[in-house]
Design a protein around this motif. Structure first.
Motif: not given
Ligand code: XBP
Ligand code: MG
Length: 255
Positions: A85-91, A117-129
């Motif tokens: 639910r929280k993810t859908s509210h966040y989106l 330069i290569a770009l990358a993401i390293a996060t602990t959050t949900t991909r959809a976010n």
């Protein structure tokens, strides 16, 4: 020592954008509301809870106190449901434009992309976010330039565990020493450093004052005054942190 900086790896929450206070926190509270729970995470309480990385993990940590008699499997089931639910509210909040990108970030991303330069993401959050954050700000094309996007789904353990950085390094096919991470928190810094990646910290209101020992540089944002840069420029004048600054700092890292 490697001869050049090959990739920039960005954290998301608190680094690309100020997502926590007006985004994740509000979304958690709306999910509690939906479930008929009287729990409310104010800005102060949420600041303490941020010590636990990962939304589901944060919920479970809180529930250990709030629902001490519940068996663990029931707490986990509720955390799972609340987190969805929280993810859908966040989106929804992202779509409504509630989240502000931090100054200087997009400029640096574009400069690095254009410089190869290569770009990358390293996060602990949900991909959809992450996808929503870029798309709703009109940066979907910029996201396409990313060589690796590591999210919660790619590492069972959350920061400060280095799992997500290991995943991203593998996707990039680069040694840690040829990369530079940009993080906003101690947990993020520890994760990147445990993977051997030189790291610059841009702190924010929630992480100001944390112990950033081991960072290459600690900055209030990517738009700084001369006192934060290694140049004898006007100490009061503000300017963007650019690739030349990062390259210079990266070259100073013990390789
Ligand atoms: C920050 C986090 C995340 C967010 C909430 O991650 O710890 O858990 O607070 O997102 P980072 P989820 O700074 O590494 O990007 O609820 O999707 O976990
Ligand atoms: Mg962060």
């Amino acid at each position: 020592m490697p001869d050049s900086l090959r990739a920039l790896i960005f954290d998301v929450d608190g680094t690309l954008a100020d997502t926590e206070r007006d985004g994740h926190r509000v979304a958690f509270n709306r999910a509690f509301d939906d479930a008929g729970l009287a729990w409310r995470w104010d800005e102060n309480v949420y600041g303490h809870l941020l010590q636990v990385a990962g939304g589901r993990e944060r919920l479970l940590h809180y529930m250990a106190d709030a629902l001490p008699t519940w068996p663990l499997d029931e707490r986990e089931a509720l955390a799972e449901q609340l987190h969805r639910r929280k993810t859908s509210h966040y989106l929804e909040l992202v779509e409504q434009g509630a989240i502000a990108w931090r100054p200087g970030v997009v400029r640096l991303l574009e400069e690095a992309r254009d410089a190869g330069i290569a770009l990358a993401i390293a996060t602990t959050t949900t991909r959809a976010n992450v996808l929503a954050l870029f798309e709703h700000a009109g940066y979907a094309d910029l996201l396409e330039a990313f060589a690796a996007i590591g999210t919660a789904e790619n590492s069972a353990r959350k920061k400060p565990d280095p799992g997500i950085y290991h995943h991203v390094l593998e996707r990039l096919g680069l040694p840690a020493a040829e990369c530079l991470a940009i993080e906003d928190s101690r947990a993020g810094l520890l994760a990147a450093r445990a993977a051997g990646i030189p790291t610059v910290v841009t702190f924010n209101d929630y992480t100001r004052g944390e112990d950033f020992e081991g960072a290459l540089r600690v900055l209030p944002s990517l738009v700084v005054t001369g006192e934060h840069l290694d140049e004898a420029s006007d100490a009061a004048a503000e300017r963007f942190v650019g690739l030349a600054d990062l390259r210079r700092w990266w070259a100073e890292a013990p390789h």
